[in-house]
Scaffold this active site. Structure first.
Site, PDB file in Angstrom:
ATOM      1  N   TYR A  81     -28.973 -45.850   6.843  1.00 18.23           N
ATOM      2  CA  TYR A  81     -29.706 -45.175   6.458  1.00 18.23           C
ATOM      3  C   TYR A  81     -30.890 -46.059   5.659  1.00 18.23           C
ATOM      4  O   TYR A  81     -31.893 -45.472   5.094  1.00 18.23           O
ATOM      5  CB  TYR A  81     -29.195 -44.291   5.036  1.00 18.23           C
ATOM      6  CG  TYR A  81     -28.215 -43.243   5.787  1.00 18.23           C
ATOM      7  CD1 TYR A  81     -27.899 -43.201   6.879  1.00 18.23           C
ATOM      8  CD2 TYR A  81     -27.433 -42.358   4.596  1.00 18.23           C
ATOM      9  CE1 TYR A  81     -26.800 -42.163   7.312  1.00 18.23           C
ATOM     10  CE2 TYR A  81     -26.467 -41.732   4.931  1.00 18.23           C
ATOM     11  CZ  TYR A  81     -26.251 -41.311   6.281  1.00 18.23           C
ATOM     12  OH  TYR A  81     -25.205 -40.460   6.561  1.00 18.23           O
ATOM     13  N   LYS A 107     -21.421 -46.737   4.894  1.00 21.86           N
ATOM     14  CA  LYS A 107     -20.850 -46.828   6.232  1.00 21.86           C
ATOM     15  C   LYS A 107     -21.372 -48.057   6.989  1.00 21.86           C
ATOM     16  O   LYS A 107     -22.523 -48.525   6.740  1.00 21.86           O
ATOM     17  CB  LYS A 107     -21.275 -45.700   6.894  1.00 21.86           C
ATOM     18  CG  LYS A 107     -20.882 -44.276   6.203  1.00 21.86           C
ATOM     19  CD  LYS A 107     -21.440 -43.024   7.081  1.00 21.86           C
ATOM     20  CE  LYS A 107     -21.531 -41.848   6.277  1.00 21.86           C
ATOM     21  NZ  LYS A 107     -22.982 -41.677   5.533  1.00 21.86           N
ATOM     22  N   HIS A 137     -18.958 -45.980  10.794  1.00 21.08           N
ATOM     23  CA  HIS A 137     -20.103 -44.722  10.980  1.00 21.08           C
ATOM     24  C   HIS A 137     -19.976 -44.123  12.266  1.00 21.08           C
ATOM     25  O   HIS A 137     -20.359 -42.825  12.232  1.00 21.08           O
ATOM     26  CB  HIS A 137     -21.472 -45.591  10.616  1.00 21.08           C
ATOM     27  CG  HIS A 137     -22.664 -44.573  10.441  1.00 21.08           C
ATOM     28  ND1 HIS A 137     -23.808 -44.809   9.776  1.00 21.08           N
ATOM     29  CD2 HIS A 137     -22.966 -42.963  10.811  1.00 21.08           C
ATOM     30  CE1 HIS A 137     -24.538 -43.699   9.448  1.00 21.08           C
ATOM     31  NE2 HIS A 137     -23.731 -42.583  10.380  1.00 21.08           N
TER      32      HIS A 137
END
Ligand code: A2P
Length: 283
Positions: free
Chosen positions: A49, A74, A107
């Protein structure tokens, strides 16, 4: 905030604030500060992210004791494989600067998942991570990989909402008490869900917005939910779901909305390669 007990004995707040797609231009920092101010105690980020640093800074600046905030991050595919994954965990910790990570997930379920999982198990033993889990595992992918693991994951974070309720997966995970974490719990803003008449009628009845009805349904159904919003009023509203209860009939009426299909099929051929090409987190 209500919590659930994970299968490793740790506890997790049932509503988490998701920061996928919130840019690291100060927006993530502001959104996380806002979320913590209004009562969230669970933040869900990821290496891919690109905003772990802002999440960590917002947590540190909040003045809330670290042990009262549950942080998930993650491991990205680029860091899979035993040795690379050990470094990946360290990289997340270095960016977050929060001392430890409460929950760390694989992830995506591709490539050397088993080697990566072993690194997570070790990081848990070392106390760097408190709980470990996986994400995007369909029943087939779960059977393929988790049979090779020494430890059963505490959670599987998957796309889940009233239009895609993941019933087969939930049956498979229930015996080992693996919790489902729902991403896109509001259907990623899908109007077919948010404007569904079953949902809007309940919103009217309880004086709540459709998003709150959906989140209440999910939490009442045993899920951990990760709604995303950058709108301060909705951020605050999305945890105001503990002052009412849906009846058994209302729960069934929402259960009937299941189409069994979501937006993301992790079993699509070439998905691992496509994701790896899409998110490059380092050279
Ligand atoms: P916004 O950021 O403007 O609030 P998901 O969590 O399923 O990915 O859904 C996120 C989307 O749903 C975002 O577009 C977000 O928009 C919107 N959203 C968040 N909370 C609510 C709510 N309570 N009611 C309606 N839409 C919401």
């Amino acid at each position: 905030m209500k919590e659930l007990r994970l299968n490793d004995g740790n506890h997790i707040p049932v509503v988490g604030f998701g920061v996928f797609l919130i840019p690291a231009d100060g927006s993530t920092y502001r959104a996380v500060r806002e979320a913590l101010d209004v009562g969230y105690r669970h933040i869900d980020t990821a290496a891919a992210y690109f905003n772990e640093e802002e999440v960590g800074k917002a947590v540190r600046d909040s003045g809330i004791p670290r042990e009262e905030i549950f942080i998930t991050s993650k491991l990205w595919l680029q860091d899979y494989g035993y040795e690379a994954s050990k470094k990946g965990v360290r990289a997340s910790l270095d960016k977050l600067k929060t001392g430890w990570i409460d929950l760390y997930l694989l992830h995506q379920p591709y490539f050397d998942v088993v080697g990566a999982w072993k690194a997570l198990e070790e990081a848990k033993k070392e106390g760097l991570i408190k709980s470990i889990g996986v994400s995007n595992m369909t029943p087939n992918l779960w059977k393929k990989y988790v049979g090779e693991f020494t430890t059963i994951p505490a959670v599987n974070q998957v796309e889940c909402n009233p239009l895609f309720q993941q019933r087969a997966l939930r049956e498979l995970l229930a015996p080992a008490d693996v919790k489902i974490e729902a991403y896109y719990p509001l259907g990623h803003g899908d109007k077919k869900l948010l404007e569904n008449p079953v949902i809007t009628a309940l919103a009217q009845k309880y004086g709540k917005n459709p998003g709150q009805i959906i989140l209440r349904f999910e939490v009442q159904d045993g899920l951990i939910v990760l709604p995303k919003s950058t709108n301060p009023a909705r951020i605050a509203g999305n945890i105001e779901i503990f002052d009412f209860e849906l009846t058994a009939d209302e729960m069934s009426s929402i259960r009937n909305l299941d189409t069994g299909r979501g937006t993301h099929d992790p079993e699509t051929p070439g998905m691992g390669e496509a994701l790896l090409a899409k998110f490059k987190i380092h050279d």
